[in-house]
Structure formats: C-alpha cells, structure tokens
Scaffold this motif. Structure first.
Motif: not given
Length: 575
Positions: A54, A46, A312, A39, A50-51
């Motif tokens: 993931m 992110m 992501c 990241n 979005r994290k």
C-alpha cells in the motif's frame, strides 16, 4: 426511528462568511491515512508486507504526506515504521507521519520509532469535546488544555534527545473537534502554538477532525472559517481537515472546508476508515480534476489502484463507488445510451475536423462526468444492453465494438430484436450475442441473381475503400442496380466514429419491395459487391417474412441461420 431523541445542529456565530463565494482553483496538501486510520478500522489489520504494498502504491500515485501508523499501538505497527526507515524505502520528497496520544510513555516510544528518519511529522492528539471530557477523561477544560500543552512539550523534549538530525514536523489534532466548543478549540490550539512557537523554520499543522460526522457540511465549513479568522500565526500554521463519512457527506464537508480556508486534507483511498469511513481521496481528487483543477495525483490506472486496495484491505469496492466502481461508466437506460452515443459521435466528428485526437478536446459527453480513458477504463463497457435499453444501446455496441454505424431506421428495427432477446433472458445481452443476432438477421452472402422490378433502394455506405472516387462509386452502384430493376439512392454514412476494417466496406440497404420497407446488409471488399449483397439480403428477408415479392419459395429460419452463421464468423474475425 424516534427523531426527537437527537439534537438539532448548533448555530455557528459567523457573520459575513466568505466560503460560499469562494472557488477551488488549486489542490490541497494531501495526506493519506490508509496505513493508520484506514488500517485500524480493518477486522484483520494489514501485515507489514501488505502495508508495504500500500505504501508503494501511495508513493507511486504521488502522495507526499503519508501517515504510516501508530507505532505505540502494536509490534506490527512499530516494525513497519522501522522497516521503512532501516531499508531506506522513503523517497526524499515524501514525509512520513506517525500518531500518538498525549501520554508521555507513548510519546517517548513513538519518537524512538523514528530514529534514523531524515524527516517525519509527529501527530499528537487528545480529545476535547464536552462529552469525552466528562464521560471518558474525567477532566475539566483547563485540565484538557494542559494535556495538549504538556504533550507538546514532551514532543519537543524527545525530538531533541532521540532524533538528532531529523527534521521533526509537528501536527496537533483536537479530537472530536466538530463536537467541541469553538472558543475552547481555539483556546487549546493557541496554547499548543504558544508551546511550539511556530515560525519560518517551525511550522505547525492544526488538524480538525469530524471524528463523528453529525451536521451538514456547511456547518463544518463555518467552523473552519471561524477558526481561520480567530487563530494566530497565519503565516506559519496550516489548517488541515480529517472528515469522516457517518452522514455520507464526507466529500462535501472536505470541499466546503477547503473553500473556508483548509489547506490540507487527510483521508483514505476509496474512503476506508472507522464506521462509514474517512473522506475518499479518490472521489475528492477526481472531483477537482473534473472541474479543471489538477489534483497532482495519478489516477490514470484506477482499476489497478482499486485492485491493490481491495487486496491489501480485504474490502470490496462498491460497483457504484464514484469514479472507481465497476458500473459508474455504464449505461443501461435507452435514453442515456442514445445520448452517450451521440456525444461520442459528435466528439469524433469534431476531432476529425480539427485533425486532433479526441483525448485533446474538451470533454462533453452526456451522462459521463469524466472521460473513462482518463482513469484507465475503456469505452467498451460504457453501454451495456438489457431490457431497459432502447435503440441507442445496441447501436452503440455495434459502432464502438464492431465499427458498424447503423442508419437510424435500422437502429430502431434492430433494437426491437435485441429487446426481445433481453426479455427472453431477463438479463443483460452480451456484445457478442448482439453481433450474432445482427449477422443472423441481416448479413447474408451475395445473391447472384434476383429480380425485384420497380424496387427502390436507399444505400448507406459505412466507410469507403482507400482512394475510391466517390462520384464514380455512386455511378457504378446505380448502374449495377438498375440492371436488376432497382432505383438506387446512395447516402454516404461516414463520420469520425467509423472504424475501418482493412479493405472491407459495409453497405446498408433500405429497400421498398412492392411498397414494403425491408433492410439488408452487405460486407465485402468491393463496394458494388457489398451493395448487391445488401439488397440481396433485403430480398431474402422479404421472402422469409412472406412478402409478395417472395412468392412461395421464401427461405425459412433454417435457411437464415445457414446463411448467417458463416458470415458472422467472417464479420467478427475482421474486427
């Protein structure tokens, strides 16, 4: 580039090294650092949303150790740690990890972000290489070691005061390990272990990064084996590696480090990370699988994994990326295509003889390291046809997509037609266009009556109607053709790769009409009708080409298209 500006690799003092004779028989402990190291390398890091996508992906794939961030670095990083803890989103069998440098204010803030977690790893680091000690930190060796020891004591202090009830695990990384003197790396790690006091209930992870990859992977393996030999507390420490890919050998460095004693590997899916990236966990994991070692990670939908990673991170995965790229299971070369087709045919035959599914057999197809289906890919795109392709490419498409196993002579003839198409377009020829060209050229409706006295036809039967009597079928074919002046030889062209199409059967006719060889194809529900249609197709093609059998009433290209197009629609509809 002036190579003399750069230094040669060091010599590692390691006699009797054991890693060259070692083999990998088990996977390492995996740690994904996609949410931290990956990241921080993004131009647009992110968001927590979005994290979370993931994180869910990593958990679903089976990763049990996930470095979720650098909570002291930004509000978003801190908030994501809190989101996972407060919403109870961390599975019981997953250990989260957070990173902090050896500074008291940052250690305190990082430990505070973990309040409420049931278990977590605090990852402490400080740079140890001579260049960073001199140019960045302005410290000597003793002062550098003192930073690491003081940071360890602070972790223990704040774990006691802030994280009551949390199973706090500890990891230490001498950043720039591969550029640090080996004796000093060992000295710092020993001092850290003296402070932490590892034991049965207090293990420690010592993580060795190739912060900037400089040397060949064998030197990194030497460094890891040297550390394994010289560090104390072997029962209570885990040696971990964090390879980068600046030289393009991150995967090799990780594999050789595992041979040398590393028990744990940190990396990112598809190799995201600073500069040239971290070691690719996809490549590393599937390399193990390809040599018979279960990585313990689910790669069964690799295209789905790739889509999420691209969404992501905002980074596109190269079409040539090992295992996951769009083109890594695709052959354009004619020689490769022919070998792949033969490999698939052999496996299909073996499966039919053994009465087993092909997926249960040992994998043995040339040019394909793993079975594409094992990672969620289809066989449809394994062979793609362009001007570099030979007979194998078109034949594979006809077999795998349309269930038509062309005899070798027809393969070679049809390949020349497809080659001309590719040369005309200058690019790839789609499977639909290949089938269209085949139907236009070879497949025509039955010819109700034709005279070809003295002709010889070799008939290749691709499939057989259910319950058909083979001897009776051959006798009926010969009788039907003899009444029309043809001598027939019948070849049964059935193998495990044959794809049945309901009640239809395909017959390929290789005819000698007044000494000239010509091919035709028939596709009908009845084997005799298909054979007559195939011979009739050959007669029509011979007349079209001006064969002596055709006289002056041969049909032209317009007639061929008029016959072929309706047949094409029927052939493709049946598939």
């Amino acid at each position: 580039m002036k190579a003399s500006r750069y230094s040669s690799p060091p010599r590692i003092p390691l006699d009797g090294r054991s890693w060259p004779d070692a083999t990998l028989s088990a996977p390492p402990r995996w740690l994904s650092t996609d949410l931290r190291d990956g990241n921080q390398a993004l131009s647009r890091p992110m968001s927590p949303e979005r994290k979370l996508v993931m994180f869910d992906l990593l958990v679903g794939m089976g990763y049990k150790e996930i470095e979720i961030g650098f909570p002291a670095a930004s509000r978003d990083e801190h908030d994501f740690v809190r989101l996972l803890i407060e919403r109870d989103l961390i599975p019981d069998d997953v250990v989260i990890s957070v990173l902090t440098p050896a500074r008291e204010d940052l250690i305190e803030a990082t430990m505070a972000s973990l309040r409420g977690a049931s278990r977590a790893t605090l990852h402490l680091y400080n740079a140890t290489s001579p260049a960073v000690r001199r140019l960045v930190l302005g410290v000597n060796r003793q002062e550098c070691k003192d930073l690491a020891v003081h940071g360890t004591h602070l972790v223990m202090k704040y774990a006691d005061s802030l994280l009551d009830g949390c199973d706090v695990r500890f990891q230490y990384s001498p950043e720039h390990f591969n550029d640090t003197e080996l004796d000093f790396s060992a000295e710092v790690c020993e001092a850290v272990m003296d402070a932490w006091q590892p034991g049965p209930d207090r293990p420690i992870t010592l993580n060795f990064p190739t912060t900037v990859e400089r040397w060949t992977p064998n030197l990194f393996a030497d460094q890891i084996e040297w550390m394994d030999r010289h560090l104390s507390h072997p029962a209570f420490r885990c040696l971990s590696v964090h390879p980068h890919n600046d030289r393009g050998t991150g995967v090799a460095a990780a594999e050789l480090a595992m041979l040398a004693g590393a028990e744990r590997v940190e990396g990112c899916l598809f190799g995201n990370g600073e500069r040239a990236g971290n070691v690719c966990l996809v490549t590393l994991g599937l390399n193990l699988a390809a040599q018979g070692v279960d990585p313990g990670i689910d790669f069964g939908d690799l295209d789905g994994v790739r889509r999420i990673v691209e969404e992501c991170t905002g980074l596109a995965i190269s079409p040539r990326h090992p295992y996951g790229g769009d083109l890594v299971y695709t052959a354009f070369s004619g020689g490769h295509q022919d070998a792949i087709k033969k490999g698939f045919d052999a496996m299909a035959t073996q499966a039919a003889v053994a009465g087993r599914d092909r997926s249960e057999l040992p994998w043995a197809v040339p040019y394909l390291l793993v079975d594409p289906q094992d990672v969620g890919r289809t066989y449809e795109a394994v062979v793609r046809v362009n001007s570099q392709s030979g007979k194998g490419g078109a034949a594979y498409v006809m077999s795998s997509r349309y269930g038509m196993n062309l005899p070798r002579g027809l393969q070679a003839e049809f390949a020349r037609l497809v080659q001309a198409l590719a040369d005309d377009t200058g690019g790839e020829v789609a499977p639909e266009r290949i089938m269209e060209a085949f139907a236009d050229e070879y497949v025509v409706p039955r010819v109700p009556s034709f005279e070809a006295p003295g002709a010889v036809a070799t008939l290749y039967l691709d499939g057989e109607p259910d319950g058909a009597d083979w001897a009776g079928t051959v006798a009926s074919l010969r009788s039907a053709l003899e009444r029309r002046g043809l001598v027939a030889r019948v070849v049964r062209l059935m193998d495990g790769a044959s794809v049945r199409r309901g009640e239809e059967i395909t017959v390929y006719a290789e005819c000698e009409l007044d000494g000239d060889p010509v091919w035709g194809v028939g596709i009908e529900p009845d084997v005799c009708a298909a054979a007559l249609a195939a011979v009739g197709s050959a007669v029509v093609r011979a007349r079209r080409e001006g064969s002596p059998t055709g006289g002056e009433d041969g049909a032209g290209d317009g007639h061929r298209r008029r016959l072929g197009r309706p047949r094409l629609r029927r052939v493709m509809a049946k598939r």
